[in-house]
Scaffold this active site. Structure first.
Site, PDB file in Angstrom:
ATOM      1  N   LYS A  42       0.846  -1.204   0.000  1.00  7.52           N
ATOM      2  CA  LYS A  42       0.000   0.000   0.000  1.00  7.52           C
ATOM      3  C   LYS A  42       0.878   1.249   0.000  1.00  7.52           C
ATOM      4  O   LYS A  42       2.093   1.160   0.263  1.00  7.52           O
ATOM      5  CB  LYS A  42      -0.909  -0.025   1.228  1.00  7.52           C
ATOM      6  CG  LYS A  42      -0.146  -0.028   2.548  1.00  7.52           C
ATOM      7  CD  LYS A  42      -1.029  -0.478   3.704  1.00  7.52           C
ATOM      8  CE  LYS A  42      -0.248  -0.415   5.006  1.00  7.52           C
ATOM      9  NZ  LYS A  42      -0.907  -1.127   6.088  1.00  7.52           N
ATOM     10  N   TYR A 270      13.320  31.060   9.445  1.00 10.91           N
ATOM     11  CA  TYR A 270      12.105  31.771   9.880  1.00 10.91           C
ATOM     12  C   TYR A 270      11.953  31.853  11.394  1.00 10.91           C
ATOM     13  O   TYR A 270      12.357  30.966  12.122  1.00 10.91           O
ATOM     14  CB  TYR A 270      10.871  31.062   9.322  1.00 10.91           C
ATOM     15  CG  TYR A 270      10.771  31.167   7.835  1.00 10.91           C
ATOM     16  CD1 TYR A 270      10.565  32.409   7.230  1.00 10.91           C
ATOM     17  CD2 TYR A 270      10.896  30.047   7.038  1.00 10.91           C
ATOM     18  CE1 TYR A 270      10.483  32.510   5.855  1.00 10.91           C
ATOM     19  CE2 TYR A 270      10.811  30.137   5.658  1.00 10.91           C
ATOM     20  CZ  TYR A 270      10.606  31.373   5.083  1.00 10.91           C
ATOM     21  OH  TYR A 270      10.525  31.471   3.726  1.00 10.91           O
TER      22      TYR A 270
HETATM   23  C1  LIG Z   1      -0.034  -1.998   6.766  1.00  8.48           C
HETATM   24  C2  LIG Z   1      -0.513  -3.281   7.242  1.00  8.48           C
HETATM   25  C3  LIG Z   1       0.379  -4.369   7.431  1.00  8.48           C
HETATM   26  C4  LIG Z   1       1.866  -4.232   7.283  1.00  8.48           C
HETATM   27  O1  LIG Z   1       2.428  -3.816   8.490  1.00  8.48           O
HETATM   28  P1  LIG Z   1       3.989  -3.636   8.704  1.00  8.48           P
HETATM   29  O2  LIG Z   1       4.120  -3.352  10.148  1.00  8.48           O
HETATM   30  O3  LIG Z   1       4.436  -2.530   7.830  1.00  8.48           O
HETATM   31  O4  LIG Z   1       4.634  -4.943   8.349  1.00  8.48           O
HETATM   32  C5  LIG Z   1      -0.162  -5.594   7.785  1.00  8.48           C
HETATM   33  N1  LIG Z   1      -1.495  -5.745   7.964  1.00  8.48           N
HETATM   34  C6  LIG Z   1      -2.373  -4.730   7.825  1.00  8.48           C
HETATM   35  C7  LIG Z   1      -3.826  -4.963   8.063  1.00  8.48           C
HETATM   36  C8  LIG Z   1      -1.912  -3.459   7.464  1.00  8.48           C
HETATM   37  O5  LIG Z   1      -2.790  -2.449   7.343  1.00  8.48           O
END
Ligand SMILES: *Cc1c(COP(=O)(O)O)cnc(C)c1O
Length: 382
Positions: A42, A270
């Site tokens: 993702k 800034y």
């Molecule tokens: C993002 C996600 C993962 C992956 O998790 P990591 O800690 O990056 O390995 C696994 N399961 C679900 C449901 C997620 O949303």
């Protein structure tokens, strides 16, 4: 005229896909034989580029891809049909029809979804493959565990649904072993009540990167869902995962745009909150928060130039960051600067970088913006 992609680099990420493949081999070796591998890709494969990463992951024999939404799933489909793709986030009703178009597996957490997907299957004369998610104490997606037996029955009774997997997600697998065990036990008890044994055909998955150290080979759990760790990143500096020696795939770089000397007490960037504590030589880097350098690194973080750590001075601005190079023997305009990752023998880990920014590696990676060109190691001829 040169294409934008041929122009010199000001801020870029170097991505080593061979390293991604090595990491997956290491993770698989650390697991009991036969455990299937769900690659979580993702958010543009955590900023690594979904097309490039997925192509490598296909080569590494990933069993299933997990994404958050249908546009990410569509990006995987562009690379080829056939690979199963699981949608982790709930589907919106006006997205339902794309399940069929792209051949995707939705996650079911409610009776409403059972009815929606079953009707869709009926309309199109096709069985829809689904994974059921159980909320064992995360409070996000998934059916609350006490309602899970009912939902399981409803799915099994639906003529147009084919249950292919059951899963849960741990809320604190990287920080609370006891709570994780409670969630795991609850999940396993439910599987037992569904009469699901180790020999089942279903894909049963509970563990993300930080769960795999406590993976129990006796249980019916037969797959892992890995994101962060395949990219070579541990959630924290001292992580329970340190037994799996993965290496970081991604490194983040910029360059020196300007060097100058400034007298003690000069205000820096800034707000005039920060002033120089000595007569200094400063360098202005050609990247800022619009590239993904968090503003919380103000007067706090460091970068690597020519093998030395140099502190950040003052606030991070949109396109420029100021650093102290007074103690550096040699630095020139145009020199490369590493924000995190490895450069020669030096490294700023993403976990350390994330701590400076009071955030987590997941957010750092997914905040690196579009302006940052992704350079794949093969493109560098390395
Ligand atoms: C993002 C996600 C993962 C992956 O998790 P990591 O800690 O990056 O390995 C696994 N399961 C679900 C449901 C997620 O949303």
């Amino acid at each position: 005229m040169n294409k934008p992609s041929q122009l010199p680099l000001r801020c870029w990420a170097e991505i080593d896909l061979a390293c991604l493949e090595r990491n997956i081999a290491l993770i698989k070796q650390s697991l009991p034989p036969g455990i299937r591998y769900v690659a979580v890709v993702k958010a543009d494969a955590y900023g690594h580029g979904i097309h490039q990463s997925v192509a490598r992951l296909m080569h590494s024999k990933t069993d299933l891809f997990a994404v958050a939404n249908i546009s990410e799933a569509a990006a995987i489909r562009e690379l080829g049909p056939g690979w199963p793709i699981l949608l982790l986030s709930p589907l919106l009703p006006d997205e339902d029809k794309y399940l069929i178009d792209y051949d995707l597996i939705p996650t079911i957490s409610s009776e409403d979804e059972v009815q929606r997907f079953n009707r869709l299957g009926d309309k199109l004369g096709k069985k829809i493959s689904v994974h059921m998610k159980i909320d064992t104490g995360m409070g996000r997606a998934g059916v609350w565990h006490s309602a899970a037996p009912m939902l399981h029955e409803k799915i099994c009774q639906s003529n147009n649904l084919s249950l292919e997997g059951i899963y849960t997600h741990f809320s604190s697998s990287d920080s609370d072993i006891k709570y994780t065990k409670k969630q795991r036990d609850l999940f396993l008890r439910l599987l037992e009540s569904f009469k699901i044994s180790s020999q089942n055909e279903l894909l049963i998955h509970t563990d993300n990167s930080s769960g795999i150290e406590s993976f129990n080979k006796e249980s019916p759990v037969n797959a892992v869902r890995i994101g962060l760790l395949q990219y070579g990143i541990l959630p924290y500096r001292e992580s329970i995962l340190s037994a799996v020696k993965t290496e970081s795939v991604f490194s983040f770089h910029t360059r020196i745009g300007l060097i100058k000397k400034l007298p003690i007490k000069t205000p820096i960037s800034y707000g005039r909150t920060f002033t120089l504590k000595r007569d200094s030589t400063i360098a202005v880097l050609t990247a800022g928060y619009a590239d993904g350098i968090p503003r919380l690194l103000a007067n706090r973080g460091s970068v690597i130039i020519n093998g030395r750590r140099c502190p950040i001075l003052g606030n991070i601005t949109m396109d420029q960051t100021i650093i102290d190079i007074t103690d550096l023997e040699q630095a020139s305009v145009g020199d490369p600067v590493t924000l995190f990752g490895k450069r020669d023998k030096n490294e700023i880990g993403i976990a350390e970088f994330s701590q400076w920014a009071e955030t987590i590696p997941w957010e750092v990676l997914t905040s690196i913006s579009k302006r940052v060109r992704r350079i794949y190691k093969t493109d560098l001829g390395v």
